[in-house]
Design an enzyme around this catalytic site. Sequence first.
Site, mmCIF file in Angstrom:
data_model
loop_
_atom_site.group_PDB
_atom_site.id
_atom_site.type_symbol
_atom_site.label_atom_id
_atom_site.label_comp_id
_atom_site.label_asym_id
_atom_site.label_seq_id
_atom_site.Cartn_x
_atom_site.Cartn_y
_atom_site.Cartn_z
ATOM 1 N N ASP A 11 0.866 -1.181 0.000
ATOM 2 C CA ASP A 11 0.000 0.000 0.000
ATOM 3 C C ASP A 11 0.898 1.225 0.000
ATOM 4 O OD1 ASP A 11 -2.243 -1.582 0.123
ATOM 5 O OD2 ASP A 11 -2.455 -1.425 2.293
ATOM 6 N N ASP A 130 -13.364 -4.251 -1.710
ATOM 7 C CA ASP A 130 -13.202 -4.112 -0.265
ATOM 8 C C ASP A 130 -14.541 -4.479 0.361
ATOM 9 O OD1 ASP A 130 -10.577 -3.244 -0.571
ATOM 10 O OD2 ASP A 130 -11.195 -1.158 -0.813
#
Length: 252
Positions: A11, A130
Amino acid sequence: MIKKRVIPCLDVKDGRVVKGIQFQSLRDIGNPVDLALYYNEAGADELVFLDISKTEAGHDLMIEVIEATAKQLFIPLTVGGGIQNLDDITQLLNHGADKISLNSSALKHPELIRQASEKFGRQCICIAIDSFYDKDREDYFCTTHGGKKLTDVSVYDWVQEVEHLGAGELLITSMHHDGMKQGFDIEHLAKIKQLVNIPIIASGGGGNAQHFVELFQQTDVSAGLAASILHDQETTVAEIKDKMREGGILVR
C-alpha cells in the site's frame, strides 16, 4: 492442478509503503521500489501496488515508482488505486504494470470493465473489492474510496456482474479481517468462489504461514495476499511456501 500463488501487497501513500489495521492507523514501512525488489528476490509470485494516496486525496499516479520497479522486476506487477479511465490504464500498462486493479471506478462506471477488457484483454483486468460485513443486514457489501464509503451493492451480486463484464481476476479484501492476523475469511471466500469461474486473490487476515495452508485447503482461491506479516518480518514468502508444501499444496 494449478499451483497457488503468494503475493505481497504494498500500500503506497505519498511515495511510501504504509500499513494499517482495518484500513486505519497507517504507519510507514519503507521505500516501495526497495521492498518490491526484496520480494522479487524472496520468491514472491507476483506483486500488488495499491496507491492509496491517489484514492484518498487525488495524488498523481505513481508512474515513476512503477517504472523504476518494473525495470528490475521479473514477476508480474498489478497496480491499483485511483484509476479512473482507459487513459489511466494505458499509461500504467505502458510504464510497466502487467495488470490493473479497478475498485471504486468500476462500481461507479461498470462499463469501464468491459471497455478495458476489450481493449487490453481480460487477463490484464483485476477487480478489487473491499468487502464489508454489515451486521444489521447480515450480508457483505462493497465499499469505495479505500473502504471509507459503504454502498448498497452486494458483494455476491457484484462478483458475478464483473465476471460477465470481462474481469479476469478478483482481489477480495475482507475489511473486518484486514490487519487482524487471525486468518482469512474462509466462508466468505468459498461462497464467492462458488459464484464465479475466474481466479480469486484472497486478502485480509493472513497472520502466519498456517493461515495460508488453511486458505488453500478450505477454498479454491488461486492466491493469498500478505502485507504486514511480511513487512514486519514475522514470516517470509519462503516460510509460507514451505508450510504450504507440508500441507500438500502445490506452489510455484
